[in-house]
Design an enzyme around this catalytic site. Structure first.
Site: not given
Length: 282
Positions: A200, A253
């Site tokens: 991610s 992230h």
């Protein structure tokens, strides 16, 4: 970026831009005063682009008709080969890394799970970065612990990474992969320790690159609709709440997004420098 053509004929530029894009050549159009400029995004297409422009100039109607005929002839074959169409959306680095992520995910659901995780996580301890085993800075991106986690990341890697690689080339994608992976993994490690994984951080890095390089450039191959940008940002923010049903590596992230934004700015600067050099050279 390489300037291919300058004209005041908006209709011709629109037709030529469409013709080149349908032939798979990554081009974009910009305005300079009262002139329209056609730019090649990836230099490896230079020879093909020049040949196609010469073909189009010699007989615009004939070139467009031939392209339409060719598209109609090959449509049934393309419709019959969904796998081929999917593969055409990515480059070699995108494909290889997607395969690696898939193989590791399969292995993590076998008896190999524990030794594999121990060898791929960022560190053996909560306090030391893996300077003696440098692959560990990257390999947490291979680890996915649920089917939804795996499918989400592979999809976005293919969508964003594939477009990025086809536009800027495999070397640029490798730089983005390593930069975003290392920065996001180290930041997550410093916050939560070594027990995490996922692609991610790299996905959000590629998202950040796409937002910057295609900002106010709707014809750019990496241009993302506002709705898609909104979805990615909302998903990022939701990770900091208790509303999601999964544990999210929020720091990875955010760090990946920051790294991507920086890389995107660097690419825009490089493009501007190359564009300025080309303009002065011409």
């Amino acid at each position: 970026m390489q300037k291919l053509l300058t004209t005041r004929n908006a209709d011709m530029m629109k037709r030529l831009h469409s013709f080149l894009q349908r032939r798979g050549v990554p081009v974009t159009v910009s305005e300079h005063g009262n002139q329209l400029e056609l730019w090649l995004v990836q230099s490896s297409y230079s020879a093909l682009a020049k040949d196609l422009i010469a073909e189009f100039k010699a007989d615009p109607e004939g070139a467009e008709a031939e392209l339409s005929t060719s598209s109609a002839t090959t449509a049934p074959r393309k419709n019959a080969s969904l796998l081929q169409q999917i593969l055409q959306q990515a480059g070699i680095v995108t494909i290889i890394y997607a395969v690696l992520v898939s193989l590791v995910f399969i292995a993590l659901n076998t008896q190999l799970a524990m030794p594999l995780f121990e060898n791929l996580r960022i560190s053996d301890t909560f306090s030391d970065l893996p300077w003696q085993q440098p692959w560990r800075f990257l390999t947490p991106t291979l680890l996915h612990f649920s089917i939804l986690h795996f499918l989400f990341n592979v999809f976005w890697w293919w969508y964003l990474g594939g477009r990025f690689e086809r536009t800027y080339g495999s070397v640029y994608l490798l730089i983005a992969l390593f930069s975003c992976a290392v920065f996001s993994n180290v930041m997550q490690f410093m916050v939560s320790g070594p027990y995490f994984g996922g692609l991610s951080g790299v996905v959000y890095g590629l998202f950040g690159i796409a937002v910057v390089v295609a900002w106010q450039r709707p014809r750019h191959p990496l241009y993302l609709p506002i709705g898609l940008i909104g979805f990615m940002l909302v998903w990022l923010l939701l990770g900091y709440t208790d509303l999601l049903w999964v544990n999210v590596a929020n720091t990875a992230h955010s760090a990946g997004l920051i790294a991507g934004l920086v890389l995107g700015i660097a690419i825009r600067i490089i493009e501007h420098i190359n564009k300025t050099k080309t303009a002065h050279g011409s």
